[in-house]
Design an enzyme around this catalytic site. Structure first.
Site, PDB file in Angstrom:
ATOM      1  N   ASP A  98       0.688  -1.241   0.154  1.00  0.00           N
ATOM      2  CA  ASP A  98       0.075   0.051  -0.378  1.00  0.00           C
ATOM      3  C   ASP A  98       0.712   1.395   0.431  1.00  0.00           C
ATOM      4  O   ASP A  98       0.043   2.513   0.523  1.00  0.00           O
ATOM      5  CB  ASP A  98      -0.443   0.157   1.475  1.00  0.00           C
ATOM      6  CG  ASP A  98      -0.126  -0.076   2.306  1.00  0.00           C
ATOM      7  OD1 ASP A  98       1.230   0.023   2.203  1.00  0.00           O
ATOM      8  OD2 ASP A  98      -0.750  -0.881   3.501  1.00  0.00           O
ATOM      9  N   GLU A 120       0.727  -8.878  -0.948  1.00  0.00           N
ATOM     10  CA  GLU A 120      -0.327  -8.322  -0.445  1.00  0.00           C
ATOM     11  C   GLU A 120      -1.737  -7.378  -0.408  1.00  0.00           C
ATOM     12  O   GLU A 120      -1.720  -6.824   0.335  1.00  0.00           O
ATOM     13  CB  GLU A 120       0.198  -7.267   0.820  1.00  0.00           C
ATOM     14  CG  GLU A 120       0.095  -7.734   2.566  1.00  0.00           C
ATOM     15  CD  GLU A 120       1.083  -6.447   3.291  1.00  0.00           C
ATOM     16  OE1 GLU A 120       1.552  -7.423   3.543  1.00  0.00           O
ATOM     17  OE2 GLU A 120       0.748  -5.448   3.150  1.00  0.00           O
ATOM     18  N   GLU A 134      -2.982   5.050   2.847  1.00  0.00           N
ATOM     19  CA  GLU A 134      -2.449   3.318   2.541  1.00  0.00           C
ATOM     20  C   GLU A 134      -4.044   2.490   2.455  1.00  0.00           C
ATOM     21  O   GLU A 134      -3.749   2.805   1.313  1.00  0.00           O
ATOM     22  CB  GLU A 134      -1.662   2.826   3.957  1.00  0.00           C
ATOM     23  CG  GLU A 134      -0.263   3.246   4.011  1.00  0.00           C
ATOM     24  CD  GLU A 134      -0.148   4.374   3.967  1.00  0.00           C
ATOM     25  OE1 GLU A 134       1.422   4.903   4.638  1.00  0.00           O
ATOM     26  OE2 GLU A 134      -0.720   4.982   4.726  1.00  0.00           O
ATOM     27  N   HIS A 207       5.933   6.148  13.731  1.00  0.00           N
ATOM     28  CA  HIS A 207       5.752   7.478  12.387  1.00  0.00           C
ATOM     29  C   HIS A 207       4.660   7.278  11.569  1.00  0.00           C
ATOM     30  O   HIS A 207       4.743   8.398  10.810  1.00  0.00           O
ATOM     31  CB  HIS A 207       7.064   6.657  11.915  1.00  0.00           C
ATOM     32  CG  HIS A 207       6.537   5.285  10.979  1.00  0.00           C
ATOM     33  ND1 HIS A 207       6.365   4.266  11.316  1.00  0.00           N
ATOM     34  CD2 HIS A 207       6.522   5.093   9.623  1.00  0.00           C
ATOM     35  CE1 HIS A 207       6.822   2.976  10.399  1.00  0.00           C
ATOM     36  NE2 HIS A 207       6.187   3.767   9.700  1.00  0.00           N
ATOM     37  N   ARG A 209       1.856   9.018   9.147  1.00  0.00           N
ATOM     38  CA  ARG A 209       1.397  10.198   8.917  1.00  0.00           C
ATOM     39  C   ARG A 209       0.080  10.510   9.869  1.00  0.00           C
ATOM     40  O   ARG A 209      -0.281  11.430  10.389  1.00  0.00           O
ATOM     41  CB  ARG A 209       0.934  10.500   7.662  1.00  0.00           C
ATOM     42  CG  ARG A 209       1.981  10.701   6.470  1.00  0.00           C
ATOM     43  CD  ARG A 209       1.249  10.607   5.362  1.00  0.00           C
ATOM     44  NE  ARG A 209       2.546  10.854   4.407  1.00  0.00           N
ATOM     45  CZ  ARG A 209       3.294  10.228   3.594  1.00  0.00           C
ATOM     46  NH1 ARG A 209       2.763   8.337   4.046  1.00  0.00           N
ATOM     47  NH2 ARG A 209       3.701  10.028   2.757  1.00  0.00           N
ATOM     48  N   HIS A 240      12.211   7.065  13.177  1.00  0.00           N
ATOM     49  CA  HIS A 240      12.228   7.177  11.287  1.00  0.00           C
ATOM     50  C   HIS A 240      12.421   8.516  11.584  1.00  0.00           C
ATOM     51  O   HIS A 240      12.701   9.284  12.083  1.00  0.00           O
ATOM     52  CB  HIS A 240      10.456   7.120  11.726  1.00  0.00           C
ATOM     53  CG  HIS A 240      10.503   6.997  10.332  1.00  0.00           C
ATOM     54  ND1 HIS A 240      10.356   8.141   9.277  1.00  0.00           N
ATOM     55  CD2 HIS A 240       9.978   5.866   9.249  1.00  0.00           C
ATOM     56  CE1 HIS A 240      10.464   8.435   7.970  1.00  0.00           C
ATOM     57  NE2 HIS A 240      10.172   6.289   8.217  1.00  0.00           N
TER      58      HIS A 240
END
Length: 374
Positions: A98, A120, A134, A207, A209, A240
């Protein structure tokens, strides 16, 4: 037998980890020409994985730039990938999951009328903004893809509900394959060798968004509270590279003696660290699949997860992003060893380490060829 050219395209660390076993399986087939294209959406973290799995890309778009936006990623990939697809004319493009790279690469393949295989496939959270972007990326990829490699039966059912009914293969998740080919050596990073393993190690990653801003403050403040109340635990947080993550983490956790902050660590060390951990706290997708395979309970730092199978088998617990809820969820597992043991011994629903072979056989079925028998 027909000779088939398959191009794998990926750009981030998680994609690389999960595509590495597929690349290895493709390269075992004498009638498949494997072409590896990376976008380097995440440069240094991608390079760590390429080195660990001994993968040398045929093409490297090297698109990463400081402060890149979703629009930057998509336009750079469309612009730079198009001439490669037109030159190589692969029989199929394989994308994973994604990420922005996966969506843009699938769109580029669609524009060039190249068949798309989606590794996936079928994961859904049901909320288009969690995870962002995603959730929408993977839904759009599904409607462009020609063959779908769903890791679980639940994922297959998600596709069927969207009227995607053809060429679906339930394969397991290639994350489990990857664990079997990353040897469990002593740590390469010296800072990990210096940890006090008589304490309960809690591995933390955060991490995403949707967790930037207030949620990141909540997560870090929960760590402070848990560490203060439990002197027998120690957090390890590979941070990250996003400056918005680092600023908050450093300000709240940088001087806490119960927390070790590291740079992103290589995949072999990460698997080794997780295997030695008492718990994993994460907003990552991959760790939700990997840690249960190593009998380590996972606390998911999100409000929803696209991996509900782990909740159903009690290898994952959803804690959300409120400070008190995170503290309560973790403290319960620290105080109740029987509950911790039940999670640790739960059945991992995400695969048996043989997904890559099933994917290659699925590709063979699509092209009416016999692959995946090696």
């Amino acid at each position: 037998m027909k000779h088939i050219k398959i191009m794998t395209i990926f750009g981030t660390r998680p994609e690389a980890i999960k595509m590495a076993p597929v690349i290895q399986a493709l390269e075992k087939e004498r009638n498949i020409q494997s072409i590896v294209t990376v976008t380097a959406q995440h440069r240094s973290q991608l390079d760590q994985v390429l080195q660990a799995f001994n993968i040398t890309p045929n093409y490297d778009l090297n698109i990463m730039k400081t402060g890149q936006t979703l629009v930057d990623i998509n336009t750079a990939i469309l612009t730079n990938l198009t001439p490669i697809l037109q030159q190589e004319t692969p029989h199929m493009v394989l994308v994973h999951g994604d990420a922005g790279t996966s969506f843009a690469a699938a769109l580029c393949a669609f524009y060039n009328q190249t068949p798309i295989g989606h590794v996936e496939a079928g994961l859904r959270s049901g909320d288009k903004y969690q995870p962002f972007p995603e959730e929408i990326n993977r839904k759009l990829i599904s409607h462009m893809a020609d063959i779908h490699f769903a890791p679980t039966e639940d994922s297959r059912q998600n596709l069927l509900k969207e009227n995607i009914t053809k060429n679906i293969y339930v394969t397991g998740n290639t994350a489990i394959d990857a664990i079997s080919i990353t040897p469990n050596y002593v740590f390469q990073e010296s800072i990990l060798n210096q940890l006090d393993y008589t304490k309960k190690i809690i591995t933390l990653t955060a991490h995403r968004r949707e967790n930037l801003g207030e949620n990141m403050h909540n997560i870090c403040n929960a760590v402070v509270t848990l560490a203060a109340n439990n002197p027998h635990i120690h957090f390890v947080y590979p941070v990250h590279q996003n400056p918005r993550v680092r600023e908050v983490v450093q300000a709240i956790l940088g001087s806490n003696p119960a927390v070790t902050l590291t740079e992103p660590i290589n995949i072999t060390d990460m698997h080794n660290l997780v295997s030695k951990s008492y718990l994993v706290l994460t907003d990552s997708g991959g760790l939700q699949e990997e840690a249960p395979h190593m009998n380590v309970p996972v606390i998911v730092l999100r409000n929803v997860t696209e991996r509900p199978e782990g909740l159903a088998t009690n290898v994952l617990k959803l804690a959300g992003t409120y400070q008190q809820t995170i503290c309560d969820t973790v403290q319960n597992l620290l105080d109740n060893p029987h509950e911790h043991k039940a999670m640790a011994q739960g059945k991992n629903p995400f695969g048996d380490g043989k997904a890559a072979g099933r994917i290659v056989r699925g590709i063979g079925d699509y092209f009416d060829s016999s692959f995946g028998k090696v």
